[in-house]
Enzyme design. Sequence first.
Site, PDB file in Angstrom:
ATOM      1  N   PHE A  49       0.830  -1.206   0.000  1.00  0.00           N
ATOM      2  CA  PHE A  49       0.000   0.000   0.000  1.00  0.00           C
ATOM      3  C   PHE A  49       0.864   1.256   0.000  1.00  0.00           C
ATOM      4  CE2 PHE A  49      -2.585  -3.310   1.898  1.00  0.00           C
ATOM      5  CZ  PHE A  49      -3.783  -3.153   1.233  1.00  0.00           C
ATOM      6  N   GLU A  50       0.372   2.292  -0.700  1.00  0.00           N
ATOM      7  CA  GLU A  50       1.123   3.551  -0.793  1.00  0.00           C
ATOM      8  C   GLU A  50       1.302   4.216   0.562  1.00  0.00           C
ATOM      9  OE1 GLU A  50      -1.385   7.025  -2.343  1.00  0.00           O
ATOM     10  OE2 GLU A  50      -2.523   5.298  -2.965  1.00  0.00           O
ATOM     11  N   THR A  51       0.453   3.847   1.523  1.00  0.00           N
ATOM     12  CA  THR A  51       0.542   4.452   2.851  1.00  0.00           C
ATOM     13  C   THR A  51       1.709   3.887   3.653  1.00  0.00           C
ATOM     14  OG1 THR A  51      -1.181   2.860   3.365  1.00  0.00           O
ATOM     15  CG2 THR A  51      -1.845   5.161   3.160  1.00  0.00           C
TER      16      THR A  51
ATOM     17  N   ASN B 107       0.762  12.193  -4.343  1.00  0.00           N
ATOM     18  CA  ASN B 107       1.072  11.895  -2.933  1.00  0.00           C
ATOM     19  C   ASN B 107       2.573  11.906  -2.657  1.00  0.00           C
ATOM     20  OD1 ASN B 107      -1.259  11.691  -1.465  1.00  0.00           O
ATOM     21  ND2 ASN B 107      -1.585   9.528  -1.909  1.00  0.00           N
TER      22      ASN B 107
END
Lengths: 253, 325
Positions: A49-51, B107
Amino acid sequence: MDYTLRELMTICAAREIKNGDIVFCGTGISMLAAMAAKNINAPDSVIFFETGAIDSKLEDIPLAVADPRIMYHTSANGGLMEAFCTMQNPMSGARIVGILGAAQIDLYGNLNSTVIGEYDAPDVRFSGSGGACDVASFVSRSIIFMKMEKRKFKKKLDYLTSPGFLDGPDGREKAGLPPGGPDKVITDMGVMGFDEHTRQMFLIGCFPGITPDQILDNMEFEIRTDRAVEIAVPTQTELTLLREKCDPHGLIL
Amino acid sequence: MKPEDNKVMQLKDAVSKYIKHGCHLSIGGFTLNRNPMAAVYEIIRQKTRDLHVYAHSNGQGVDELIGAGCVSHLEIAYGGTGKFMPTCIRFKKAVQEQTIIVEDYSNFQMTLRFLAGAMGIAFLPTRSSLGTDIINKWGFPKEFRKQHDLIPNQKLVVMDNPFDGWCDTKKVVLVPAITPDVTIIHVQMADFRGNCRIEGLTFADVEQAKAAKRLIITCEELLDDDYLKNDPDRNQIPFIHADAVVKVPFGAYPTACYRYYDYDAAYMNAYARAAKNDDAYQQYLAAYVFDCPTHTHLLDKVGRGRVESILADRNRGYAKNLDRK
Protein backbone atom coordinates in the site's frame (compact mmCIF):
# COMPACT_ATOMS: atom_id res chain seq x y z
CA MET A 1 -22.55 -20.67 -13.72
CA ASP A 2 -23.77 -17.67 -11.78
CA TYR A 3 -21.43 -14.77 -11.26
CA THR A 4 -21.68 -11.00 -11.33
CA LEU A 5 -19.76 -8.69 -13.64
CA ARG A 6 -17.84 -7.34 -10.68
CA GLU A 7 -16.76 -10.86 -9.75
CA LEU A 8 -15.68 -11.56 -13.33
CA MET A 9 -13.67 -8.31 -13.49
CA THR A 10 -12.01 -9.02 -10.14
CA ILE A 11 -11.02 -12.54 -11.23
CA CYS A 12 -9.69 -11.25 -14.58
CA ALA A 13 -7.40 -8.82 -12.75
CA ALA A 14 -6.34 -11.44 -10.21
CA ARG A 15 -5.27 -13.78 -13.03
CA GLU A 16 -2.78 -11.13 -14.21
CA ILE A 17 -0.90 -11.33 -10.90
CA LYS A 18 1.90 -13.88 -10.56
CA ASN A 19 3.83 -15.29 -7.64
CA GLY A 20 6.64 -12.90 -6.74
CA ASP A 21 4.76 -9.82 -7.94
CA ILE A 22 4.47 -6.94 -5.51
CA VAL A 23 0.94 -5.63 -5.94
CA PHE A 24 0.18 -1.98 -5.37
CA CYS A 25 -3.50 -1.60 -4.71
CA GLY A 26 -5.86 1.29 -4.22
CA THR A 27 -9.34 1.14 -2.76
CA GLY A 28 -12.35 -0.99 -3.68
CA ILE A 29 -12.18 -3.51 -6.48
CA SER A 30 -8.40 -3.12 -6.93
CA MET A 31 -7.82 -4.16 -3.32
CA LEU A 32 -10.17 -7.09 -3.78
CA ALA A 33 -8.32 -8.19 -6.96
CA ALA A 34 -5.03 -8.22 -5.03
CA MET A 35 -6.65 -10.26 -2.23
CA ALA A 36 -8.18 -12.63 -4.79
CA ALA A 37 -4.80 -13.24 -6.46
CA LYS A 38 -3.24 -14.01 -3.09
CA ASN A 39 -6.02 -16.43 -2.17
CA ILE A 40 -6.45 -18.08 -5.59
CA ASN A 41 -3.57 -18.08 -8.05
CA ALA A 42 -0.58 -16.23 -6.60
CA PRO A 43 -0.17 -17.07 -2.89
CA ASP A 44 3.39 -15.74 -3.02
CA SER A 45 2.45 -12.31 -4.33
CA VAL A 46 2.96 -9.43 -1.93
CA ILE A 47 0.28 -6.83 -1.19
CA PHE A 48 1.60 -3.35 -0.85
CA PHE A 49 0.00 0.00 0.00
CA GLU A 50 1.12 3.55 -0.79
CA THR A 51 0.54 4.45 2.85
CA GLY A 52 3.54 2.33 3.83
CA ALA A 53 2.28 -1.16 4.74
CA ILE A 54 3.87 -4.12 2.99
CA ASP A 55 2.76 -7.77 2.98
CA SER A 56 -0.33 -7.10 5.09
CA LYS A 57 -2.16 -10.21 6.27
CA LEU A 58 -5.59 -8.70 5.45
CA GLU A 59 -7.72 -10.88 7.68
CA ASP A 60 -10.54 -8.41 6.99
CA ILE A 61 -11.09 -6.35 3.87
CA PRO A 62 -9.90 -2.75 4.13
CA LEU A 63 -12.20 0.04 2.90
CA ALA A 64 -9.41 2.54 2.24
CA VAL A 65 -5.63 2.40 1.85
CA ALA A 66 -5.27 3.90 5.33
CA ASP A 67 -7.67 1.41 6.94
CA PRO A 68 -6.12 0.05 10.16
CA ARG A 69 -6.80 -3.45 8.73
CA ILE A 70 -3.80 -3.01 6.41
CA MET A 71 -1.49 -2.39 9.39
CA TYR A 72 -2.05 -5.77 11.00
CA HIS A 73 0.66 -8.42 10.63
CA THR A 74 2.81 -6.70 7.99
CA SER A 75 6.51 -7.02 7.16
CA ALA A 76 6.94 -3.37 8.06
CA ASN A 77 4.69 -0.44 8.83
CA GLY A 78 6.40 2.63 7.39
CA GLY A 79 4.97 5.72 5.79
CA LEU A 80 4.40 7.31 2.40
CA MET A 81 8.10 8.06 1.92
CA GLU A 82 9.08 4.37 2.21
CA ALA A 83 6.25 3.25 -0.05
CA PHE A 84 6.93 5.67 -2.90
CA CYS A 85 10.69 5.18 -2.70
CA THR A 86 10.08 1.44 -3.10
CA MET A 87 8.20 2.26 -6.33
CA GLN A 88 10.70 4.80 -7.67
CA ASN A 89 13.66 2.49 -6.97
CA PRO A 90 14.07 0.53 -10.23
CA MET A 91 15.19 -2.62 -8.39
CA SER A 92 12.00 -2.98 -6.37
CA GLY A 93 9.84 -0.96 -8.79
CA ALA A 94 10.43 -3.54 -11.54
CA ARG A 95 8.61 -6.14 -9.44
CA ILE A 96 5.58 -3.96 -8.73
CA VAL A 97 2.27 -4.32 -10.50
CA GLY A 98 -0.01 -1.33 -10.04
CA ILE A 99 -3.79 -1.64 -10.01
CA LEU A 100 -5.51 1.63 -10.86
CA GLY A 101 -8.86 3.08 -11.83
CA ALA A 102 -9.82 6.39 -13.41
CA ALA A 103 -12.62 8.58 -14.74
CA GLN A 104 -11.16 8.68 -18.28
CA ILE A 105 -8.63 6.73 -20.34
CA ASP A 106 -7.21 7.34 -23.84
CA LEU A 107 -5.73 5.20 -26.64
CA TYR A 108 -2.28 5.13 -24.96
CA GLY A 109 -3.59 4.26 -21.51
CA ASN A 110 -3.14 7.71 -20.01
CA LEU A 111 -5.56 8.31 -17.15
CA ASN A 112 -7.61 11.19 -15.79
CA SER A 113 -8.76 11.11 -12.17
CA THR A 114 -8.77 14.87 -11.58
CA VAL A 115 -11.43 16.89 -13.48
CA ILE A 116 -14.00 16.88 -16.26
CA GLY A 117 -14.00 20.25 -18.02
CA GLU A 118 -11.49 23.05 -17.48
CA TYR A 119 -9.02 22.62 -14.63
CA ASP A 120 -9.74 26.09 -13.19
CA ALA A 121 -13.51 25.79 -13.58
CA PRO A 122 -14.34 22.09 -13.67
CA ASP A 123 -17.75 20.63 -14.42
CA VAL A 124 -16.86 17.67 -12.23
CA ARG A 125 -14.06 17.41 -9.73
CA PHE A 126 -12.70 13.96 -8.76
CA SER A 127 -10.40 12.94 -5.93
CA GLY A 128 -7.17 13.72 -7.81
CA SER A 129 -4.02 11.67 -8.27
CA GLY A 130 -3.37 10.45 -4.76
CA GLY A 131 -0.58 7.97 -5.44
CA ALA A 132 -1.88 7.00 -8.90
CA CYS A 133 0.41 9.32 -10.88
CA ASP A 134 3.39 8.09 -8.85
CA VAL A 135 2.51 4.46 -9.49
CA ALA A 136 1.90 5.05 -13.21
CA SER A 137 5.20 6.96 -13.43
CA PHE A 138 7.33 4.35 -11.70
CA VAL A 139 6.19 0.74 -11.80
CA SER A 140 6.86 -1.85 -14.49
CA ARG A 141 3.23 -2.52 -15.42
CA SER A 142 -0.25 -1.59 -14.37
CA ILE A 143 -3.72 -3.05 -14.59
CA ILE A 144 -6.51 -0.52 -15.00
CA PHE A 145 -10.17 -0.98 -14.11
CA MET A 146 -12.59 1.02 -16.29
CA LYS A 147 -16.30 1.07 -16.99
CA MET A 148 -17.08 0.92 -20.74
CA GLU A 149 -18.66 4.24 -21.63
CA LYS A 150 -18.02 6.69 -24.47
CA ARG A 151 -17.42 9.53 -22.00
CA LYS A 152 -14.73 7.46 -20.27
CA PHE A 153 -12.80 6.13 -23.31
CA LYS A 154 -11.81 9.54 -24.67
CA LYS A 155 -9.91 10.71 -27.75
CA LYS A 156 -8.49 13.47 -25.59
CA LEU A 157 -8.45 13.48 -21.82
CA ASP A 158 -9.74 16.55 -19.99
CA TYR A 159 -6.70 16.26 -17.69
CA LEU A 160 -3.79 13.84 -17.84
CA THR A 161 -3.28 12.74 -14.23
CA SER A 162 -1.34 9.48 -14.60
CA PRO A 163 1.00 8.67 -17.48
CA GLY A 164 0.42 5.68 -19.74
CA PHE A 165 2.49 5.65 -22.94
CA LEU A 166 1.78 9.42 -23.30
CA ASP A 167 1.75 10.05 -27.11
CA GLY A 168 3.24 6.83 -28.48
CA PRO A 169 6.02 4.24 -28.37
CA ASP A 170 8.74 6.68 -27.28
CA GLY A 171 6.45 8.95 -25.24
CA ARG A 172 7.68 7.89 -21.83
CA GLU A 173 11.34 8.08 -22.79
CA LYS A 174 10.97 11.56 -24.32
CA ALA A 175 9.23 12.81 -21.20
CA GLY A 176 11.98 11.37 -19.00
CA LEU A 177 9.91 8.61 -17.41
CA PRO A 178 11.28 5.15 -16.68
CA PRO A 179 10.02 2.30 -18.89
CA GLY A 180 6.84 0.55 -17.82
CA GLY A 181 3.30 1.62 -18.48
CA PRO A 182 -0.17 0.13 -18.65
CA ASP A 183 -0.50 -3.58 -19.35
CA LYS A 184 -4.21 -4.46 -19.21
CA VAL A 185 -7.50 -2.58 -19.07
CA ILE A 186 -10.25 -4.58 -17.42
CA THR A 187 -13.72 -3.31 -18.18
CA ASP A 188 -17.28 -4.49 -17.62
CA MET A 189 -17.42 -5.78 -21.25
CA GLY A 190 -13.97 -7.18 -21.94
CA VAL A 191 -10.22 -6.87 -21.56
CA MET A 192 -7.78 -4.69 -23.51
CA GLY A 193 -4.01 -4.74 -23.84
CA PHE A 194 -1.42 -2.46 -25.46
CA ASP A 195 0.43 -3.35 -28.67
CA GLU A 196 4.12 -3.82 -28.01
CA HIS A 197 5.13 -1.74 -31.07
CA THR A 198 2.49 0.99 -31.40
CA ARG A 199 1.67 1.10 -27.68
CA GLN A 200 -1.96 1.59 -28.70
CA MET A 201 -4.82 -0.13 -26.93
CA PHE A 202 -6.27 -3.24 -28.61
CA LEU A 203 -9.01 -5.69 -27.69
CA ILE A 204 -7.74 -8.90 -26.09
CA GLY A 205 -11.14 -10.42 -25.52
CA CYS A 206 -14.82 -9.97 -24.83
CA PHE A 207 -16.81 -11.24 -21.91
CA PRO A 208 -19.39 -13.94 -22.75
CA GLY A 209 -22.30 -12.52 -24.71
CA ILE A 210 -20.45 -9.33 -25.71
CA THR A 211 -19.27 -8.58 -29.27
CA PRO A 212 -16.28 -6.41 -30.30
CA ASP A 213 -18.74 -3.99 -31.95
CA GLN A 214 -20.56 -3.47 -28.67
CA ILE A 215 -17.25 -2.53 -27.09
CA LEU A 216 -16.38 -0.13 -29.91
CA ASP A 217 -19.82 1.48 -29.56
CA ASN A 218 -18.86 2.44 -26.01
CA MET A 219 -15.60 4.17 -26.93
CA GLU A 220 -14.81 7.53 -28.51
CA PHE A 221 -11.69 6.17 -30.25
CA GLU A 222 -11.11 3.08 -32.43
CA ILE A 223 -9.04 0.10 -31.36
CA ARG A 224 -8.04 -3.05 -33.21
CA THR A 225 -10.28 -6.02 -32.47
CA ASP A 226 -8.81 -8.63 -34.84
CA ARG A 227 -7.00 -10.50 -32.07
CA ALA A 228 -10.03 -10.74 -29.77
CA VAL A 229 -10.98 -14.04 -28.16
CA GLU A 230 -13.64 -14.92 -25.60
CA ILE A 231 -12.49 -14.45 -22.02
CA ALA A 232 -12.65 -17.56 -19.83
CA VAL A 233 -15.37 -17.31 -17.21
CA PRO A 234 -14.53 -17.71 -13.52
CA THR A 235 -14.28 -21.25 -12.24
CA GLN A 236 -16.30 -22.45 -9.26
CA THR A 237 -13.09 -22.56 -7.21
CA GLU A 238 -12.23 -18.97 -8.09
CA LEU A 239 -15.72 -17.78 -7.19
CA THR A 240 -15.88 -19.69 -3.93
CA LEU A 241 -12.52 -18.37 -2.75
CA LEU A 242 -13.39 -14.82 -3.83
CA ARG A 243 -16.75 -14.84 -2.03
CA GLU A 244 -15.84 -16.78 1.07
CA LYS A 245 -12.23 -15.86 1.72
CA CYS A 246 -11.90 -12.35 0.30
CA ASP A 247 -15.19 -10.52 0.81
CA PRO A 248 -17.53 -12.64 2.95
CA HIS A 249 -19.63 -9.64 4.01
CA GLY A 250 -20.02 -8.29 0.46
CA LEU A 251 -18.41 -4.95 1.30
CA ILE A 252 -16.90 -4.53 -2.16
CA LEU A 253 -18.57 -7.15 -4.39
CA MET B 1 11.02 18.36 34.00
CA LYS B 2 11.29 22.11 34.36
CA PRO B 3 7.95 23.94 34.41
CA GLU B 4 8.83 25.81 31.19
CA ASP B 5 9.19 22.46 29.40
CA ASN B 6 5.54 21.68 29.96
CA LYS B 7 3.72 22.30 26.67
CA VAL B 8 0.38 20.90 27.75
CA MET B 9 -2.53 23.15 26.81
CA GLN B 10 -6.27 23.04 26.39
CA LEU B 11 -7.33 22.43 22.78
CA LYS B 12 -9.24 25.68 22.61
CA ASP B 13 -6.19 27.66 23.72
CA ALA B 14 -3.75 25.86 21.41
CA VAL B 15 -5.97 26.50 18.39
CA SER B 16 -6.67 30.15 19.22
CA LYS B 17 -3.01 30.81 19.98
CA TYR B 18 -1.51 29.31 16.82
CA ILE B 19 -4.17 29.11 14.10
CA LYS B 20 -5.05 32.57 12.87
CA HIS B 21 -7.04 33.74 9.84
CA GLY B 22 -4.98 33.17 6.70
CA CYS B 23 -2.74 30.62 8.43
CA HIS B 24 -0.86 28.08 6.28
CA LEU B 25 -1.89 24.82 7.90
CA SER B 26 -1.13 21.15 7.38
CA ILE B 27 -2.87 18.30 9.15
CA GLY B 28 -1.66 14.75 9.63
CA GLY B 29 -3.32 11.42 9.00
CA PHE B 30 -4.60 9.84 5.80
CA THR B 31 -8.19 9.56 4.40
CA LEU B 32 -10.04 7.90 7.32
CA ASN B 33 -7.16 7.37 9.72
CA ARG B 34 -5.61 9.54 12.45
CA ASN B 35 -6.90 12.86 11.14
CA PRO B 36 -6.68 15.35 14.05
CA MET B 37 -10.47 15.67 14.07
CA ALA B 38 -10.91 17.21 17.54
CA ALA B 39 -8.61 20.04 16.44
CA VAL B 40 -10.42 20.34 13.11
CA TYR B 41 -13.75 20.74 14.93
CA GLU B 42 -12.22 23.34 17.26
CA ILE B 43 -10.92 25.33 14.24
CA ILE B 44 -14.44 25.22 12.79
CA ARG B 45 -15.97 26.38 16.10
CA GLN B 46 -13.52 29.28 16.27
CA LYS B 47 -14.63 30.26 12.74
CA THR B 48 -11.10 30.61 11.46
CA ARG B 49 -11.16 31.77 7.85
CA ASP B 50 -8.97 31.91 4.73
CA LEU B 51 -6.80 28.95 5.67
CA HIS B 52 -4.20 27.79 3.14
CA VAL B 53 -4.21 24.03 3.65
CA TYR B 54 -1.56 21.49 2.65
CA ALA B 55 -2.52 17.83 2.53
CA HIS B 56 -1.50 14.68 0.73
CA SER B 57 -4.62 12.55 1.17
CA ASN B 58 -6.39 13.84 4.26
CA GLY B 59 -9.97 13.02 3.53
CA GLN B 60 -12.27 13.65 6.46
CA GLY B 61 -10.42 16.53 8.13
CA VAL B 62 -9.91 18.53 4.95
CA ASP B 63 -13.48 17.96 3.80
CA GLU B 64 -14.90 19.24 7.10
CA LEU B 65 -12.63 22.32 7.12
CA ILE B 66 -13.74 23.12 3.55
CA GLY B 67 -17.40 22.41 4.30
CA ALA B 68 -17.36 24.82 7.24
CA GLY B 69 -15.93 27.59 5.06
CA CYS B 70 -12.51 27.75 6.76
CA VAL B 71 -10.39 27.14 3.62
CA SER B 72 -9.57 29.44 0.70
CA HIS B 73 -6.57 27.64 -0.83
CA LEU B 74 -5.71 23.98 -0.92
CA GLU B 75 -2.61 22.13 -2.10
CA ILE B 76 -3.51 18.47 -2.24
CA ALA B 77 -2.94 15.09 -3.87
CA TYR B 78 -6.23 13.36 -3.08
CA GLY B 79 -9.60 14.31 -1.63
CA GLY B 80 -11.43 11.13 -0.64
CA THR B 81 -12.01 8.68 2.23
CA GLY B 82 -12.18 5.39 0.32
CA LYS B 83 -15.54 3.63 0.34
CA PHE B 84 -17.38 6.30 2.35
CA MET B 85 -16.53 9.21 0.05
CA PRO B 86 -14.62 8.13 -3.10
CA THR B 87 -14.36 11.88 -3.75
CA CYS B 88 -14.74 14.17 -0.75
CA ILE B 89 -18.13 15.79 -1.18
CA ARG B 90 -17.69 19.31 0.22
CA PHE B 91 -14.26 19.47 -1.45
CA LYS B 92 -15.83 18.51 -4.80
CA LYS B 93 -18.57 21.09 -4.41
CA ALA B 94 -16.20 23.87 -3.37
CA VAL B 95 -13.87 23.25 -6.33
CA GLN B 96 -16.76 23.07 -8.79
CA GLU B 97 -18.29 26.26 -7.40
CA GLN B 98 -14.83 27.84 -7.30
CA THR B 99 -15.10 28.88 -3.66
CA ILE B 100 -11.62 27.44 -3.06
CA ILE B 101 -8.57 27.41 -5.32
CA VAL B 102 -6.85 24.06 -5.53
CA GLU B 103 -3.37 23.08 -6.67
CA ASP B 104 -2.86 19.40 -7.49
CA TYR B 105 0.22 17.33 -6.77
CA SER B 106 0.76 13.57 -6.32
CA ASN B 107 1.07 11.89 -2.93
CA PHE B 108 4.81 11.32 -3.35
CA GLN B 109 5.29 14.93 -4.40
CA MET B 110 3.43 16.23 -1.34
CA THR B 111 5.47 13.91 0.88
CA LEU B 112 8.71 15.12 -0.72
CA ARG B 113 7.55 18.71 -0.30
CA PHE B 114 7.07 18.19 3.43
CA LEU B 115 10.41 16.38 3.64
CA ALA B 116 12.12 19.28 1.83
CA GLY B 117 10.58 21.63 4.40
CA ALA B 118 11.77 19.38 7.20
CA MET B 119 15.27 19.26 5.64
CA GLY B 120 15.46 23.01 5.19
CA ILE B 121 16.11 22.65 1.46
CA ALA B 122 14.22 24.61 -1.24
CA PHE B 123 13.21 21.61 -3.35
CA LEU B 124 13.69 17.90 -3.97
CA PRO B 125 13.70 15.97 -7.27
CA THR B 126 11.57 13.04 -8.38
CA ARG B 127 10.64 11.35 -11.66
CA SER B 128 6.95 11.27 -10.84
CA SER B 129 4.46 13.10 -13.10
CA LEU B 130 6.80 13.81 -16.06
CA GLY B 131 4.65 14.29 -19.15
CA THR B 132 1.42 14.92 -17.21
CA ASP B 133 -0.94 17.82 -16.54
CA ILE B 134 0.18 17.89 -12.90
CA ILE B 135 3.16 19.75 -14.36
CA ASN B 136 1.33 21.58 -17.18
CA LYS B 137 -1.77 22.91 -15.44
CA TRP B 138 -1.58 25.32 -12.53
CA GLY B 139 -4.31 26.16 -10.05
CA PHE B 140 -2.60 29.25 -8.59
CA PRO B 141 -1.90 31.75 -11.40
CA LYS B 142 1.69 32.99 -11.83
CA GLU B 143 0.71 36.50 -10.67
CA PHE B 144 -0.83 35.13 -7.49
CA ARG B 145 2.32 33.14 -6.78
CA LYS B 146 4.50 36.23 -7.29
CA GLN B 147 2.40 38.29 -4.90
CA HIS B 148 2.55 35.83 -2.02
CA ASP B 149 5.72 35.35 -0.05
CA LEU B 150 4.58 32.10 1.53
CA ILE B 151 4.28 30.20 -1.76
CA PRO B 152 6.99 29.60 -4.38
CA ASN B 153 6.92 31.33 -7.79
CA GLN B 154 6.50 28.04 -9.66
CA LYS B 155 4.32 25.01 -9.07
CA LEU B 156 6.88 22.47 -10.35
CA VAL B 157 10.03 22.72 -12.46
CA VAL B 158 11.28 20.11 -14.95
CA MET B 159 15.04 19.94 -15.20
CA ASP B 160 17.58 17.91 -17.20
CA ASN B 161 19.57 15.61 -14.95
CA PRO B 162 22.68 17.71 -14.22
CA PHE B 163 24.63 14.49 -13.63
CA ASP B 164 24.43 13.67 -17.37
CA GLY B 165 22.13 10.68 -17.38
CA TRP B 166 23.44 9.23 -14.10
CA CYS B 167 21.12 6.47 -12.80
CA ASP B 168 19.50 6.16 -16.25
CA THR B 169 17.72 9.43 -15.61
CA LYS B 170 17.44 12.16 -18.25
CA LYS B 171 15.00 14.49 -16.51
CA VAL B 172 13.65 15.19 -13.05
CA VAL B 173 10.79 17.25 -11.62
CA LEU B 174 11.70 19.60 -8.79
CA VAL B 175 9.04 19.90 -6.10
CA PRO B 176 9.12 22.99 -3.85
CA ALA B 177 9.42 22.75 -0.06
CA ILE B 178 6.44 23.39 2.22
CA THR B 179 6.97 25.13 5.53
CA PRO B 180 3.48 25.44 7.04
CA ASP B 181 2.84 28.00 9.76
CA VAL B 182 1.30 25.17 11.78
CA THR B 183 1.05 21.40 11.53
CA ILE B 184 -1.45 19.50 13.67
CA ILE B 185 -1.06 15.76 14.17
CA HIS B 186 -2.93 13.27 16.30
CA VAL B 187 -0.79 10.52 17.88
CA GLN B 188 -1.33 7.60 20.21
CA MET B 189 1.08 8.79 22.90
CA ALA B 190 2.87 11.99 23.80
CA ASP B 191 4.53 13.32 26.93
CA PHE B 192 4.38 16.75 28.58
CA ARG B 193 7.30 18.06 26.55
CA GLY B 194 5.97 16.79 23.21
CA ASN B 195 7.89 13.58 22.54
CA CYS B 196 5.62 11.45 20.33
CA ARG B 197 4.91 7.80 19.70
CA ILE B 198 2.88 6.88 16.62
CA GLU B 199 1.70 3.28 16.33
CA GLY B 200 1.05 1.71 12.94
CA LEU B 201 1.69 3.64 9.75
CA THR B 202 3.13 7.11 10.24
CA PHE B 203 1.86 8.31 6.80
CA ALA B 204 3.76 11.63 6.32
CA ASP B 205 3.12 12.90 9.85
CA VAL B 206 6.77 13.02 10.84
CA GLU B 207 7.76 15.05 7.76
CA GLN B 208 4.74 17.34 8.22
CA ALA B 209 5.58 17.85 11.88
CA LYS B 210 9.21 18.73 11.25
CA ALA B 211 8.46 21.01 8.27
CA ALA B 212 6.21 23.32 10.27
CA LYS B 213 7.05 26.52 12.12
CA ARG B 214 4.69 25.43 14.92
CA LEU B 215 3.54 21.94 15.85
CA ILE B 216 0.37 21.11 17.75
CA ILE B 217 0.13 17.52 18.96
CA THR B 218 -3.12 15.99 20.13
CA CYS B 219 -2.79 12.59 21.78
CA GLU B 220 -4.80 9.66 23.10
CA GLU B 221 -2.56 9.29 26.14
CA LEU B 222 -0.50 11.95 27.87
CA LEU B 223 2.39 10.34 29.70
CA ASP B 224 4.93 11.23 32.35
CA ASP B 225 8.35 12.44 31.48
CA ASP B 226 10.14 9.09 31.47
CA TYR B 227 7.55 6.78 29.99
CA LEU B 228 8.33 7.32 26.29
CA LYS B 229 12.06 7.79 26.92
CA ASN B 230 12.26 4.39 28.58
CA ASP B 231 11.43 2.78 25.22
CA PRO B 232 12.84 5.33 22.76
CA ASP B 233 13.10 2.97 19.75
CA ARG B 234 9.35 3.30 19.37
CA ASN B 235 9.24 7.12 19.32
CA GLN B 236 9.25 9.15 16.09
CA ILE B 237 9.13 12.84 16.95
CA PRO B 238 11.39 14.40 19.62
CA PHE B 239 10.05 17.20 21.79
CA ILE B 240 12.25 19.88 20.21
CA HIS B 241 9.73 20.20 17.37
CA ALA B 242 6.66 20.54 19.59
CA ASP B 243 4.87 23.72 20.62
CA ALA B 244 1.63 22.46 22.14
CA VAL B 245 0.52 19.10 23.52
CA VAL B 246 -3.17 18.43 24.09
CA LYS B 247 -4.69 15.31 25.57
CA VAL B 248 -7.83 14.41 23.58
CA PRO B 249 -9.00 10.80 23.94
CA PHE B 250 -10.72 9.79 20.68
CA GLY B 251 -9.14 12.88 19.16
CA ALA B 252 -9.12 11.30 15.68
CA TYR B 253 -12.80 10.27 15.89
CA PRO B 254 -14.68 9.63 13.58
CA THR B 255 -11.46 8.55 11.79
CA ALA B 256 -9.48 5.60 13.13
CA CYS B 257 -6.55 5.46 15.52
CA TYR B 258 -4.64 2.19 15.19
CA ARG B 259 -4.71 0.00 18.32
CA TYR B 260 -7.15 2.43 20.01
CA TYR B 261 -10.30 2.56 17.89
CA ASP B 262 -11.61 2.01 14.39
CA TYR B 263 -13.30 4.53 12.12
CA ASP B 264 -17.02 4.97 12.84
CA ALA B 265 -18.67 3.71 9.65
CA ALA B 266 -22.10 4.93 10.80
CA TYR B 267 -20.79 8.47 11.37
CA MET B 268 -18.90 8.53 8.07
CA ASN B 269 -21.98 7.31 6.16
CA ALA B 270 -24.23 9.87 7.89
CA TYR B 271 -21.64 12.58 7.17
CA ALA B 272 -21.54 11.65 3.46
CA ARG B 273 -25.35 11.80 3.27
CA ALA B 274 -25.47 15.23 4.94
CA ALA B 275 -22.60 16.56 2.82
CA LYS B 276 -24.60 16.03 -0.37
CA ASN B 277 -27.18 18.66 0.61
CA ASP B 278 -26.46 22.22 1.75
CA ASP B 279 -29.30 22.40 4.28
CA ALA B 280 -28.54 18.99 5.72
CA TYR B 281 -24.89 19.98 5.96
CA GLN B 282 -25.68 23.13 7.93
CA GLN B 283 -27.78 21.00 10.29
CA TYR B 284 -24.89 18.57 10.64
CA LEU B 285 -22.48 21.41 11.48
CA ALA B 286 -24.90 22.92 13.99
CA ALA B 287 -25.62 19.63 15.76
CA TYR B 288 -22.24 17.90 15.71
CA VAL B 289 -19.76 20.78 15.75
CA PHE B 290 -21.19 24.07 17.02
CA ASP B 291 -23.47 22.48 19.64
CA CYS B 292 -20.56 20.43 21.00
CA PRO B 293 -18.23 22.80 22.86
CA THR B 294 -15.65 20.03 23.29
CA HIS B 295 -14.84 16.67 21.72
CA THR B 296 -16.26 14.94 24.80
CA HIS B 297 -19.62 16.54 24.05
CA LEU B 298 -19.47 15.12 20.51
CA LEU B 299 -18.75 11.63 21.86
CA ASP B 300 -21.63 11.98 24.32
CA LYS B 301 -23.95 13.05 21.52
CA VAL B 302 -22.96 10.09 19.37
CA GLY B 303 -23.48 7.84 22.38
CA ARG B 304 -21.06 5.83 24.43
CA GLY B 305 -22.47 2.58 23.00
CA ARG B 306 -21.43 3.55 19.50
CA VAL B 307 -18.03 4.66 20.71
CA GLU B 308 -17.51 1.36 22.53
CA SER B 309 -18.45 -0.55 19.39
CA ILE B 310 -15.40 0.84 17.56
CA LEU B 311 -12.85 0.11 20.31
CA ALA B 312 -9.88 -1.72 18.79
CA ASP B 313 -8.81 -5.23 19.57
CA ARG B 314 -5.38 -4.33 20.97
CA ASN B 315 -3.58 -7.07 19.05
CA ARG B 316 -5.22 -6.55 15.66
CA GLY B 317 -5.40 -2.79 15.96
CA TYR B 318 -9.01 -2.45 14.77
CA ALA B 319 -12.53 -3.51 15.80
CA LYS B 320 -12.71 -7.05 14.47
CA ASN B 321 -16.47 -7.47 14.16
CA LEU B 322 -17.49 -3.90 13.42
CA ASP B 323 -20.44 -3.52 11.06
CA ARG B 324 -18.94 -1.41 8.27
CA LYS B 325 -21.77 -1.41 5.74
